[in-house]
Design an enzyme around this catalytic site. Structure first.
Site, short mmCIF file in Angstrom:
data_model
loop_
_atom_site.label_atom_id
_atom_site.label_comp_id
_atom_site.label_asym_id
_atom_site.label_seq_id
_atom_site.Cartn_x
_atom_site.Cartn_y
_atom_site.Cartn_z
N ARG A 98 0.22 12.77 41.58
CA ARG A 98 -0.82 11.83 41.95
C ARG A 98 -1.57 11.37 40.69
NH1 ARG A 98 -2.37 8.57 46.08
NH2 ARG A 98 -4.48 8.89 46.83
N THR A 371 2.94 1.66 50.42
CA THR A 371 3.41 2.86 49.73
C THR A 371 4.91 2.85 49.98
OG1 THR A 371 1.32 4.05 49.99
CG2 THR A 371 3.26 5.41 49.99
N THR A 389 3.50 5.70 45.41
CA THR A 389 2.67 4.54 45.72
C THR A 389 1.97 3.94 44.52
OG1 THR A 389 0.93 3.78 47.24
CG2 THR A 389 0.59 5.91 46.21
N ASN A 391 -0.77 2.37 45.68
CA ASN A 391 -1.83 2.17 46.67
C ASN A 391 -1.59 0.86 47.40
OD1 ASN A 391 -3.99 2.69 48.28
ND2 ASN A 391 -5.52 1.98 46.85
N ASP A 413 -8.85 5.01 46.39
CA ASP A 413 -8.67 6.13 47.33
C ASP A 413 -9.78 7.19 47.19
OD1 ASP A 413 -6.60 5.22 48.82
OD2 ASP A 413 -5.06 6.46 47.89
N SER A 442 -5.31 11.59 49.36
CA SER A 442 -4.20 10.76 49.84
C SER A 442 -3.87 11.11 51.29
CB SER A 442 -2.99 11.03 48.95
OG SER A 442 -1.83 10.43 49.48
N GLY A 463 2.16 3.68 54.83
CA GLY A 463 1.30 3.29 55.96
C GLY A 463 -0.13 3.77 55.86
#
Ligand code: GLY
Length: 562
Positions: A98, A371, A389, A391, A413, A442, A463
């Site tokens: 991430r 994503t 992703t 985002n 996020d 996330s 999604g």
């Protein structure tokens, strides 16, 4: 034969025919190994690496990087992701790549002088960018588990970038839709400013150059080499705060995945900083005692019990969850049987529980809808599940032409201002406030499922907040409602996330009587918010050991196997 006997025989045949279980509609079947991803080009490159004797982790690097070329909407070098794995000996693990907040990030960086959120600052352009993790992630997975040389893996990806990728109808529409944002985010026109049409071929020489340098110099090329210098300078020239030091300090991190049982399944999913595993575990454990199989797929009762469990899990979700390196996540408590039983105690089939009665404060989600996910099972029996992703679609829309990739807008996020709704009308909490080097919360839910101790499925989806509920519905579709993998990914989906207090449904895919009955019980149904919910990809291990791919036709997704 007497007429009566003929009639009995005829009736018996009719009864037998109607009793016969319908043959499932299956996706691609492969004998040994499979890759399912958002683009056939990426699935094929992953498959090619497996055919050359590579394992799932070699194929991960190939597929991930190929998506960065073939699916710039969400595939990326400028973003991040999560991988969950299960080795053929049954051991499991997870990799967190991430993005992170830069050193210069502050809690109030998206607020004006009187404390209001500055529109678009966390979503578009250089200030929205988190320190990218993808290159570190694929190299770390390869370092620990890979078997083929980096060159063998990366050469086909570089060749794809040079040869170019054919534009699909979906891509044409997305590019057209994002043109105004590309103009606002970039000082100059970019490769994607052109009016690309279906069946055009886009060539990607600049990302090919970047990938070639990474292939030759390793992951440090991206974080400490020429590419790092170009990237940091580019971001700063565009008003961002990411420095060479931020890039040099980025590390992917191995995590212990969330594991829990549901009937005879063992589900292995992503741990914080993703909320996916914990929220899915809360929901599935809350509904385990209800006979969903008997209620029926997408029946009123099934939708009710799942929506109520989802409402409660999402109310907990953002309040308690954040980067475990910075906040104390009460994981055991959130997953304990007693806690979940108490949470469901107020549920009744007679009427909806208002979300105001479930809430305990300012909590919610702040992810967008774009994503991408891929699943791989190799010929050795190793499985991986990866969700990655930028985002939003094309991330911050800021495109580094020289390096050939988009940069994420993952900083959105975080909760820009705890307690205040973000651009999606959603509210964040203190656990997910911005701090330097912290990872943003996330919903990505890459998941692997075992049945009776054996590998059953690798599954996941894009999604945003609907990722969690899409993945769990897909698992239930196979386990409770006996669907094939392809049927399970195609089935209509719904979603409840506590706030707003509504059941989101894919439009025109649910029975009107079901919807009316839910409305009578007090549920608000929203069929307008999402044309599709999730684009699920998965691989199912069939009882004879062969593999079935489920590639969701909501996207351009495709399976490849042998
Ligand atoms: N940015 C979407 C997610 O991480 O859930």
């Amino acid at each position: 034969m007497k007429l009566k006997n003929i009639l009995i025989l005829f009736a018996t045949i009719l009864v037998c025919l109607s009793c016969q279980k319908k043959e499932p509609v299956r996706g691609l079947i492969a004998q040994k190994a499979m890759v399912v991803s958002a683009r056939i080009e990426a699935s094929n490159i992953g498959k090619q690496i497996l055919e050359q004797g590579g394992n799932a982790f070699d194929a991960m690097m190939a597929t991930d990087l190929a998506l960065a070329v073939a699916y710039p909407y969400a595939g990326n070098l400028g973003g991040g992701g999560f991988m969950v794995y299960r080795l053929n000996d049954g051991s499991v693990g997870a990799l967190d790549y991430r993005e992170k907040a830069p050193f210069a990030a502050t809690k109030d960086m998206y607020l004006d002088s009187i404390g209001n959120v500055i529109p678009n600052l966390s979503t578009r352009g250089a200030m929205a960018v988190g320190v990218p993790g993808t290159v570190a992630g694929v190299f770390e997975a390869h370092r620990k588990f890979g078997s083929l040389p980096i060159e063998t893996i990366m050469k086909p990806v570089i060749a794809l970038a040079r040869k170019g990728v054919i534009v699909t109808k979906n891509q044409e529409l997305r590019l057209a839709q994002k043109q105004p944002d590309f103009k606002l985010a970039n000082k100059d026109s970019i490769l994607f400013s052109k009016n690309w049409k279906e069946n055009d071929t886009i060539k990607y020489p600049n990302i090919a150059e970047t990938l070639t340098r990474i292939m030759e110099n390793g992951r440090d090329e991206f974080y400490k080499g020429q590419s790092a210098k170009i990237l940091a300078k580019f971001i700063q020239n565009n008003g961002g705060i990411i420095t060479e030091k931020d890039l040099a300090n980025y590390e992917a991190k191995w995590r212990t995945p969330i594991t829990f049982n549901y009937d005879n399944l063992r589900i292995i999913s992503m741990s914080p900083p993703s909320s996916g595993g914990i929220a899915m575990a809360q929901i599935l454990k809350s509904v385990e005692d209800y006979n969903l199989h008997e209620f029926g797929h997408n029946s009123v009762k099934t939708i009710q019990v799942l929506a109520e469990a989802e409402r409660r899990a999402y109310a907990d979700r953002s309040y308690y969850l954040g980067d475990p390196d910075f906040v104390n996540v009460p994981q055991d408590k959130l997953l304990s049987d007693n806690y979940l039983k108490n949470r469901m105690a107020s549920f009744s089939f007679k009427k909806a529980t208002p979300s105001t009665e479930v809430s305990h404060g300012t909590v919610d989600i702040i992810e967008s809808d774009e994503t991408t996910h891929y699943s791989i099972i190799d010929q050795f029996g190793n499985a991986i599940s990866v969700t990655t992703t930028l985002n939003s679609g094309y991330g911050s829309k800021l495109y580094c032409e020289e390096l050939g990739f988009f940069l994420n807008n993952e900083m959105d996020d975080f909760s820009s201002k705890p307690g205040v709704p973000n651009v999606y009308g959603l509210i964040g909490a203190e656990a997910n406030a911005i701090l330097p080097k912290k990872r943003m919360l996330s919903s990505m839910t890459p998941t692997i499922v075992e049945k009776d101790g054996k590998l059953l499925m690798s599954v996941g989806t894009p999604g945003g907040s609907t990722i969690i509920t899409s993945v769990l519905q897909t698992i239930l579709n196979v386990h409770e409602f006996e669907m094939s993998m392809q049927e399970a990914v195609e089935a209509p989906r719904f979603h409840h996330q506590w706030l707003p207090d509504e059941i989101r449904m894919e439009p025109n895919r649910f029975n009107k009587e079901t919807i009316n009955s839910l409305k009578q019980k007090g549920y608000i149904i929203n069929e307008e918010r999402s044309l599709v919910i999730g684009i699920v990809d998965g691989i199912l291990v069939l009882p004879d050991g062969t593999l079935e791919g489920g590639a969701d036709s909501r996207g351009d997704d495709a399976s490849a196997g042998f």
